[in-house]
Design a protein around this motif. Structure first.
Motif, mmCIF file in Angstrom:
data_model
loop_
_atom_site.group_PDB
_atom_site.id
_atom_site.type_symbol
_atom_site.label_atom_id
_atom_site.label_comp_id
_atom_site.label_asym_id
_atom_site.label_seq_id
_atom_site.Cartn_x
_atom_site.Cartn_y
_atom_site.Cartn_z
ATOM 1 N N PHE A 142 4.938 -36.500 22.590
ATOM 2 C CA PHE A 142 5.623 -37.665 23.076
ATOM 3 C C PHE A 142 4.688 -39.079 23.182
ATOM 4 N N ILE A 143 3.137 -38.643 23.336
ATOM 5 C CA ILE A 143 2.492 -39.505 23.638
ATOM 6 C C ILE A 143 1.802 -40.008 22.247
ATOM 7 N N THR A 144 1.911 -39.070 21.383
ATOM 8 C CA THR A 144 1.089 -39.256 19.953
ATOM 9 C C THR A 144 2.010 -39.847 19.266
ATOM 10 N N THR A 145 3.513 -39.689 19.315
ATOM 11 C CA THR A 145 4.500 -40.096 18.382
ATOM 12 C C THR A 145 4.896 -41.522 18.694
ATOM 13 N N LYS A 146 4.817 -42.177 17.501
ATOM 14 C CA LYS A 146 5.086 -43.704 17.627
ATOM 15 C C LYS A 146 6.574 -43.957 17.518
ATOM 16 N N LYS A 147 7.206 -42.918 16.659
ATOM 17 C CA LYS A 147 8.768 -43.235 16.673
ATOM 18 C C LYS A 147 9.653 -41.983 17.414
ATOM 19 N N PHE A 148 10.100 -42.213 18.461
ATOM 20 C CA PHE A 148 10.993 -41.205 19.294
ATOM 21 C C PHE A 148 12.412 -41.017 18.075
ATOM 22 N N SER A 149 12.638 -39.570 18.147
ATOM 23 C CA SER A 149 13.956 -39.384 17.393
ATOM 24 C C SER A 149 14.346 -37.817 18.142
#
Length: 108
Positions: A40-47
């Motif tokens: 969650f921290i390293t992902t820029k776009k949440f899906s």
């Protein structure tokens, strides 16, 4: 719980004396949650895919740790000719993985 980070050898020794399987499983669960937080921290776009990957990491870390503890138990019994327990192997791996997951969380 954060005694594991400051003095891991003392934490493992005290866990061996306590023989509390519930605490070890709790630390294993916290370790898997810390590992999934890195997604969650390293992902820029949440899906939805991000959530599925995070849940997969939680389940994967738990299952892999349980399997690796079995392999470590077999290895220690063969090499040392002693009768160790599954709890000893699981505690050693879980505490080590906690430090690794916490370090990855801090570095990300």
């Amino acid at each position: 719980m954060f005694n594991i980070i400051y003095s891991p050898l003392e934490a493992i020794a005290s866990a061996k004396k306590e023989k509390n399987v519930g605490k070890t499983i709790l630390i294993l669960f916290v370790t898997s949650v810390l590992a999934s937080l890195n997604v969650f921290i390293t992902t820029k776009k949440f899906s939805g895919t991000t959530f599925i990957v995070a849940v997969g990491i939680i389940i994967g870390v738990i299952l892999i740790t349980l399997f690796m503890a079995l392999l470590l138990l077999l290895t220690l019994n063969i090499l040392s000719q002693k009768r160790g327990t599954y709890f000893d192997a699981l505690t050693t791996l879980t505490y080590g993985f906690f430090i690794m997951a916490f370090g990855y969380l801090i570095s990300s």
